[in-house]
Write a protein that holds these residues in place. Structure first.
Motif, short mmCIF file in Angstrom:
data_model
loop_
_atom_site.label_atom_id
_atom_site.label_comp_id
_atom_site.label_asym_id
_atom_site.label_seq_id
_atom_site.Cartn_x
_atom_site.Cartn_y
_atom_site.Cartn_z
N ASP A 1 0.86 -1.15 0.06
CA ASP A 1 0.23 0.12 0.01
C ASP A 1 0.72 1.28 0.09
O ASP A 1 0.50 2.20 -0.52
CB ASP A 1 -1.06 -0.08 1.21
CG ASP A 1 -1.98 -1.01 1.06
OD1 ASP A 1 -2.91 -0.80 0.08
OD2 ASP A 1 -2.02 -1.97 1.69
N PRO B 1 -10.00 1.46 -4.07
CA PRO B 1 -9.62 1.28 -2.96
C PRO B 1 -8.93 -0.11 -2.62
O PRO B 1 -8.15 -0.45 -1.86
CB PRO B 1 -11.09 1.14 -2.00
CG PRO B 1 -11.98 1.02 -3.26
CD PRO B 1 -11.58 1.60 -4.39
N ASN B 2 -9.14 -0.81 -3.96
CA ASN B 2 -8.22 -2.15 -3.99
C ASN B 2 -7.74 -2.16 -5.41
O ASN B 2 -8.15 -2.90 -6.19
CB ASN B 2 -9.38 -3.16 -3.77
CG ASN B 2 -9.95 -3.27 -2.53
OD1 ASN B 2 -9.44 -3.52 -1.56
ND2 ASN B 2 -11.30 -3.15 -2.40
N LYS C 1 -5.65 -3.09 -8.54
CA LYS C 1 -5.31 -4.41 -9.00
C LYS C 1 -3.92 -5.03 -8.86
O LYS C 1 -3.61 -6.10 -8.84
CB LYS C 1 -5.82 -4.37 -10.60
CG LYS C 1 -7.07 -3.87 -11.05
CD LYS C 1 -7.28 -4.12 -12.39
CE LYS C 1 -8.83 -3.60 -12.63
NZ LYS C 1 -8.87 -3.57 -14.33
N SER D 1 -2.45 -7.71 -3.87
CA SER D 1 -3.03 -9.00 -3.81
C SER D 1 -4.49 -8.56 -2.92
O SER D 1 -4.30 -7.79 -1.67
CB SER D 1 -2.17 -9.98 -2.87
OG SER D 1 -2.90 -11.18 -2.31
N LYS D 2 -5.45 -9.32 -2.74
CA LYS D 2 -6.61 -9.03 -1.93
C LYS D 2 -6.57 -9.79 -0.59
O LYS D 2 -7.02 -9.81 0.36
CB LYS D 2 -7.71 -9.65 -2.59
CG LYS D 2 -8.27 -8.62 -3.62
CD LYS D 2 -9.62 -8.95 -4.39
CE LYS D 2 -10.06 -8.12 -5.58
NZ LYS D 2 -11.38 -8.34 -6.23
N LYS E 1 -1.29 -9.77 3.24
CA LYS E 1 -1.48 -8.70 3.56
C LYS E 1 0.08 -8.76 4.76
O LYS E 1 0.32 -9.95 5.11
CB LYS E 1 -2.34 -8.17 4.59
CG LYS E 1 -3.66 -8.03 3.57
CD LYS E 1 -4.57 -7.60 4.63
CE LYS E 1 -5.88 -7.25 3.64
NZ LYS E 1 -7.14 -7.03 4.53
#
Length: 410
Positions: A344, A398-399, A401, A404-405, A408
């Motif tokens: 991030d 906000p996410n 691409k 990774s979702k 973390k």
């Protein structure tokens, strides 16, 4: 042909109580045992309350009348289910029954565990050798001080029951001074033992510690040996099918299926191998281990190190999330020295750079030197604008691409 006692069809019904005079203790030979609801006498003798009842014939009682040939006895001990086999001998005692309060003379027969005729944990069934066929008489050898049953093969013509088949490779456990051993009939056992220094027959847990240091060994299934089945053996954690060892000071020669320790550095806490560790520990060894918490959590906790080692693969699966909370995390190798990017934070810095590059791309598209266009910059400007637009697309929202979702880091 089975050489046993008369079958159920020959049992007098209703079964009556024999009156064996002048004795409350006598020996009975087992003719049958009620083990489940398929037995012909299950309902007659009380349904499920009849489980464990045995039908017996008083042993060596001459001139038996029909009402004394077959009768029943209950297990004496309520919390021990050691039911005898057909043709084993048991000690029978007459004691008060549940009608004794209203009828003081009312009694039933109760039986003790099987008599240790052959000093065998496998079975102690016996018929006089004269009643056996010649092929089986050779299994009964007379030796000084008594008779010993020595079966040299896996066959017997003594009727032991419908499912119990005699085996010649069930070895008794060797006992040391002070041991308390519980042995099943099939090579399963619990030993409450201790460290024994310099015994005539060595064991594999007494090299360290002091005499009397406790050890408990639970074992299911014996290793294969070339010795005769009547010779005793001791437990072998590597050879027996399944084992649990609870130690105090003993070293147990367990050799791990996988001993890979590449994740350890010289500066890490030393992890002693199971076969050299000599403080209290619990060892479980089998062909496969399954730890299952069917209602709540499985908790593994250690004061020092938790080590997972496999010769092939280690898999971690979770339907919701997997969390690793640690001070330092090494991936790929204990010697890894490249640091991971904070995703991030990296995206935010890239977004700032993209904004600046957008202005640069536009400037390149319209760049002039005085009244003349700068063709080299004019040509690269549109291409740079297209690349920046694509990069901006994967960095936006906000996410982004590019991140990774699911994975973390902090």
């Amino acid at each position: 042909m089975k050489y046993g006692l008369p079958g159920i069809s020959n049992i007098v019904s209703p079964i009556s109580t024999p009156k064996i005079e002048s004795s409350i203790l006598f020996v009975g030979r087992v003719a049958d045992v009620i083990l489940d609801n398929s037995h012909p006498l299950f309902n007659e003798k009380g349904g499920w309350n009849s489980i464990g009842l045995l039908i017996f014939t008083p042993n060596n009682v001459s001139n038996l009348t029909p009402d004394r040939v077959n009768t029943v006895a209950k297990p004496l001990f309520p919390n021990i289910k050691l039911y005898p086999l057909i043709n084993e001998l048991v000690t029978i005692v007459s004691l008060p029954n549940n009608e004794n309060e209203t009828s003081p003379s009312s009694f039933d027969y109760y039986y003790f565990p099987p008599i240790n005729i052959w000093n065998s944990q496998h079975h102690n069934a016996v018929l006089y050798s004269s009643t056996l066929p010649p092929s089986q008489q050779k299994d009964y050898q007379q030796i000084e001080g008594g008779s010993v049953r020595r079966v040299a093969d896996d066959s017997t013509e003594i009727n032991l029951g419908s499912t119990f088949k005699e085996r010649s490779n069930i070895y008794p456990l060797l006992s040391y001074e002070g041991d308390y051993i519980l042995e099943g009939r099939w090579g399963n056992s619990i030993r409450f033992g201790s460290t024994v220094k310099n015994p005539s027959i060595k064991n594999n847990w007494s090299d360290d510690g002091e005499e009397g240091d406790p050890i408990t060994i639970i074992r299911n299934g014996q290793r294969n040996l070339s010795q005769p089945g009547w010779e005793p053996t001791i437990e072998d954690i590597n050879g027996d099918d399944s084992s649990i060892y609870l130690t105090s000071t003993q070293k147990i020669p367990l050799f791990p299926a996988s001993n890979i320790k590449d994740s350890f550095a010289n500066t890490d806490d030393k992890l002693e191998d199971p076969q050299v560790y000599k403080r209290n520990q619990i060892l479980l060894n089998s062909g496969r281990l399954v730890l299952n918490a069917k209602q709540d959590s499985l908790i593994l906790s250690s004061n020092k190190t938790i080590h997972l080692s496999a010769n092939k693969e280690i898999h971690l699966d979770s339907s919701i999330r997997t969390v690793i909370n640690t001070g330092e995390l090494y991936l790929g190798s204990r010697q890894a020295n490249e640091r991971l990017v904070l995703g991030d934070t990296f995206v935010r810095e890239l977004q700032k750079l993209v904004t600046s590059l957008e202005g640069l791309a536009k400037a390149c598209t319209t760049a002039q030197a005085g009244p003349y266009p700068v063709s080299s910059l004019n040509l690269i400007g549109p291409s740079l604008e297209a690349s920046i637009k694509d990069l901006k697309g994967v960095l936006s929202g906000p996410n982004p691409k590019i991140l990774s979702k699911d994975v973390k880091t902090k």
